[in-house]
Design an enzyme around this catalytic site. Sequence first.
Site, PDB file in Angstrom:
ATOM      1  N   HIS A 156      38.656  25.472 125.124  1.00  0.00           N
ATOM      2  CA  HIS A 156      38.917  24.415 126.118  1.00  0.00           C
ATOM      3  C   HIS A 156      40.178  24.705 126.944  1.00  0.00           C
ATOM      4  O   HIS A 156      40.900  23.783 127.332  1.00  0.00           O
ATOM      5  CB  HIS A 156      39.066  23.042 125.449  1.00  0.00           C
ATOM      6  CG  HIS A 156      37.825  22.570 124.749  1.00  0.00           C
ATOM      7  ND1 HIS A 156      36.914  21.726 125.321  1.00  0.00           N
ATOM      8  CD2 HIS A 156      37.348  22.835 123.512  1.00  0.00           C
ATOM      9  CE1 HIS A 156      35.922  21.478 124.476  1.00  0.00           C
ATOM     10  NE2 HIS A 156      36.158  22.144 123.374  1.00  0.00           N
ATOM     11  N   ASN A 188      32.719  15.631 123.681  1.00  0.00           N
ATOM     12  CA  ASN A 188      32.096  16.596 124.592  1.00  0.00           C
ATOM     13  C   ASN A 188      31.081  15.883 125.479  1.00  0.00           C
ATOM     14  O   ASN A 188      30.792  14.704 125.268  1.00  0.00           O
ATOM     15  CB  ASN A 188      31.367  17.677 123.789  1.00  0.00           C
ATOM     16  CG  ASN A 188      32.305  18.777 123.300  1.00  0.00           C
ATOM     17  OD1 ASN A 188      33.434  18.913 123.763  1.00  0.00           O
ATOM     18  ND2 ASN A 188      31.821  19.567 122.362  1.00  0.00           N
TER      19      ASN A 188
HETATM   20 FE1  HDE Z   1      37.655  21.214 119.272  1.00  0.00          FE
HETATM   21  N1  HDE Z   1      39.430  22.210 119.317  1.00  0.00           N
HETATM   22  N2  HDE Z   1      37.271  21.997 117.459  1.00  0.00           N
HETATM   23  N3  HDE Z   1      35.810  20.338 119.271  1.00  0.00           N
HETATM   24  N4  HDE Z   1      38.000  20.446 121.075  1.00  0.00           N
HETATM   25  C1  HDE Z   1      40.314  22.196 120.324  1.00  0.00           C
HETATM   26  O1  HDE Z   1      42.597  21.904 120.045  1.00  0.00           O
HETATM   27  C2  HDE Z   1      38.176  22.594 116.662  1.00  0.00           C
HETATM   28  C3  HDE Z   1      34.896  20.380 118.268  1.00  0.00           C
HETATM   29  C4  HDE Z   1      37.245  19.527 121.742  1.00  0.00           C
HETATM   30  O2  HDE Z   1      41.443  18.746 126.441  1.00  0.00           O
HETATM   31  C5  HDE Z   1      41.597  22.880 119.969  1.00  0.00           C
HETATM   32  O3  HDE Z   1      44.332  21.326 121.347  1.00  0.00           O
HETATM   33  C6  HDE Z   1      37.604  22.850 115.364  1.00  0.00           C
HETATM   34  C7  HDE Z   1      33.874  19.398 118.449  1.00  0.00           C
HETATM   35  C8  HDE Z   1      37.847  19.211 123.007  1.00  0.00           C
HETATM   36  O4  HDE Z   1      43.059  19.382 125.109  1.00  0.00           O
HETATM   37  C9  HDE Z   1      41.381  23.323 118.520  1.00  0.00           C
HETATM   38  C10 HDE Z   1      36.321  22.401 115.428  1.00  0.00           C
HETATM   39  C11 HDE Z   1      34.206  18.757 119.606  1.00  0.00           C
HETATM   40  C12 HDE Z   1      39.006  19.981 123.060  1.00  0.00           C
HETATM   41  C13 HDE Z   1      39.994  22.810 118.239  1.00  0.00           C
HETATM   42  C14 HDE Z   1      36.120  21.858 116.745  1.00  0.00           C
HETATM   43  C15 HDE Z   1      35.416  19.356 120.111  1.00  0.00           C
HETATM   44  C16 HDE Z   1      39.076  20.732 121.840  1.00  0.00           C
HETATM   45  C17 HDE Z   1      42.055  23.950 120.908  1.00  0.00           C
HETATM   46  C18 HDE Z   1      35.262  22.460 114.355  1.00  0.00           C
HETATM   47  C19 HDE Z   1      33.434  17.625 120.316  1.00  0.00           C
HETATM   48  C20 HDE Z   1      39.988  20.055 124.201  1.00  0.00           C
HETATM   49  C21 HDE Z   1      43.307  23.430 121.567  1.00  0.00           C
HETATM   50  C22 HDE Z   1      35.622  21.787 113.164  1.00  0.00           C
HETATM   51  C23 HDE Z   1      33.317  16.439 119.497  1.00  0.00           C
HETATM   52  C24 HDE Z   1      40.985  18.949 124.138  1.00  0.00           C
HETATM   53  C25 HDE Z   1      43.494  22.122 121.023  1.00  0.00           C
HETATM   54  C26 HDE Z   1      41.915  19.039 125.327  1.00  0.00           C
HETATM   55  C27 HDE Z   1      40.131  21.596 121.515  1.00  0.00           C
HETATM   56  C28 HDE Z   1      39.444  22.937 117.031  1.00  0.00           C
HETATM   57  C29 HDE Z   1      34.873  21.334 117.174  1.00  0.00           C
HETATM   58  C30 HDE Z   1      36.014  18.909 121.326  1.00  0.00           C
HETATM   59  C31 HDE Z   1      41.544  24.809 118.241  1.00  0.00           C
HETATM   60  C32 HDE Z   1      38.300  23.527 114.200  1.00  0.00           C
HETATM   61  C33 HDE Z   1      32.707  19.118 117.519  1.00  0.00           C
HETATM   62  C34 HDE Z   1      37.315  18.251 124.053  1.00  0.00           C
HETATM   63  O5  HDE Z   1      42.288  22.703 117.655  1.00  0.00           O
END
Ligand code: HDE
Length: 712
Positions: free
Chosen positions: A91, A164
């Site tokens: 993201h 999302n």
């Molecule tokens: Fe994320 N995700 N994600 N994700 N995600 C990040 O956090 C992560 C997941 C989502 O505009 C990171 O600050 C793991 C689902 C958005 O700043 C990180 C898992 C959904 C954003 C991270 C998921 C998301 C992130 C990268 C599996 C939808 C951007 C930088 C367990 C429900 C937020 C940060 C923004 C960002 C980890 C799965 C949505 C690496 C470990 C499911 C919208 O922490």
Amino acid sequence: MSTKKPAAPKSALAGTDTPDRSNTNTKLDSLETFRSDATGQALRTNQGVKVADNQNTLKAGARGPSLLEDFIMREKITHFDHERIPERIVHARGTGAHGFFQSYENHSVLTKAGFLQDPAKKTPVFVRFSTVQGPRGSGDTVRDVRGFAVKFFTDEGNFDLVGNNMPVFFIQDAIKFPDFVHAVKPEPHNEIPTGGSAHDTFWDFVSLQPESAHMVIWAMSDRAIPKSLRSMQGFGVHTFRLINAEGKSRFVKFHWRPAAGTCSLVWDEAQKLAGKDTDYHRRDLWEAIEMGDYPEWELGVQVIEEENEHAFDFDILDPTKLIPEELVPITPLGKMTLNRNPDNFFAETEQVAFCPGHIVPGIDFSNDPLLQGRLFSYTDTQISRLGGPNFHEIPINRPVAPFHNGQRDALHRTTIDKGRASYEPNSIDGGWPKETPAAAQDGGFESYQERIDANKIRQRSESFGDHFSQARLFFHSMSKHEQEHIISAYSFELGKVEREFIRAREVNEILANIDLELAKRVAQNLGLPAPKAGTVDVPKISLDRSPALSQANLLPGDIKTRKVAILAANGVDGNAVDAMKKALEAEGAHAKLLGPTSAPVTTADGKMLPVDASMEGLPSIAFDAVFVPGGAASIKALSTDGVALHYLLEAYKHLKAIALHGEAKQLLDVLKLEADAGLIVGVDGKLAKPFFTAIGQHRVWDREPKAKAIPA
Ligand code: HDE
């Protein structure tokens, strides 16, 4: 630094803009003392020293060596040298906006969360939309999932709904996330491709990981190429809990529904936009807010009573499953309006730190194993991205609720704590800060007391075992044209996969289990043998179709905020231009006049009409529809202008509404096109209605087979 503004001096430079920032309408005006406005201020160093010369380094003589003593130059360059911070791991590409949320009514039956009680209360929000795969500078319109992250600055603390634009996810357990991300990211040896999933490692992984089948078909659908950020639904994805003041808990799924309707680009358009306007989505959101077309979404929940947890033919803790709206309709909670662009991209959009673990009393987690892993990941990642554990003190992340505790020091600490006791309990600071019992008025956060009696075990629940029935439900719920787009998307992406065994595995072991016809069509496009049957027994589920999943059913029925290009050359019928502009404005749509160049055009009756841009400057892909006003000389000129003809053919190919007024009818012959439901020919008074109807339907889908013959 907060600054008191003396009257701005009149600028000495011709053409200088002295913006009026007196109404910045900030999150909480009186509290946001950190917003800095340099209007009328002297240029100073970070130590507050006024700078007399910002043009020349201090030197030993005008032609001599620079002197180390120049603290002004050193401070400036040192700061510059450290301007970049690590981008988000996923993201990274995103754009943000401020706004507010307002509850429709008191939802105390469902939750005690304060921001969902009083309909008069406006809760400030900051939203960041993003793509997942590409780096910070990548294109907006690539095929990808979009992030939809909302930070609610509630009086009880921050609540982050980090969702999302698709309601399910690729994997079921957080431990698979690094594998998934490594697979979808550019390939490690050459860092290709940027911003897309059409490559071997992605398809290798997903073809070996059937739990991804449902999300991948969403990613191959039109949902992955949204028309604008304003026209995307949002989903919390996981099941959460809402808890009321009596302690009653219910499971919920969060939904955002856009007032602008949900619709997408067509693939050729999305690809071209990625090159011609990398910032397409960003720009659209920015401009909509600047123009006062404030984007709105309704927040709603699907509510599942605890006793119905197991009433479905899937597990509500499985994040690869959605709850069809036909089974559990959405209860509307309130409305979010985005009404203010950030002052500074870095300070706000880049430094905002979301975390699904940021919740408030009245909301709680479920045991979804993907959500549980996320609760760890987000805070952890901010520590390296934002340089330490004090990222909550960065202005954009600061809650509007006060925060006091025993946490101290560390990199970038900005709070100056006055007390002597940084521990609890204490008796030397009067015992402050103290806990608030959960039961008290405005009580402290208390986790829902779910009873757990289980073995400690590394295992996937059997109830997570069906990976294909909802992917099938999705495919069967699509309209004909949406299904065709899905077939084309799989064919395009797999066509870029070099290893044939990966293509074949996806077709035979994934697609054939979703829908045999889908698998056969993709196999045909790839030159692979057609599969004869699926490889697993896919269970029959309670629904064959969920109309709520098709974007064909999600249009708003108006043309508000739609953008229309008006093509003109010298000799244009000026009255027709005026009439169409007025009619569009009356419907809340926007028109731009485009000429062969950026120079004004002269109307048939000799008036000068300033144009907004040249046709090359604002290509057809920047608009929803095109209007060509009559005027014999103008049409004659456009008929031999390659850019204008390409403009119309491209709009036609992208299935957009086109209205040809008066003499413009001749263009049909020039372009060898036939009128259709969206290619409308007519005269004053007869054109606007069918034209607007066609725009309101977003695209002329019936034209699609014909449009394939038009060169891209
Ligand atoms: Fe994320 N995700 N994600 N994700 N995600 C990040 O956090 C992560 C997941 C989502 O505009 C990171 O600050 C793991 C689902 C958005 O700043 C990180 C898992 C959904 C954003 C991270 C998921 C998301 C992130 C990268 C599996 C939808 C951007 C930088 C367990 C429900 C937020 C940060 C923004 C960002 C980890 C799965 C949505 C690496 C470990 C499911 C919208 O922490």
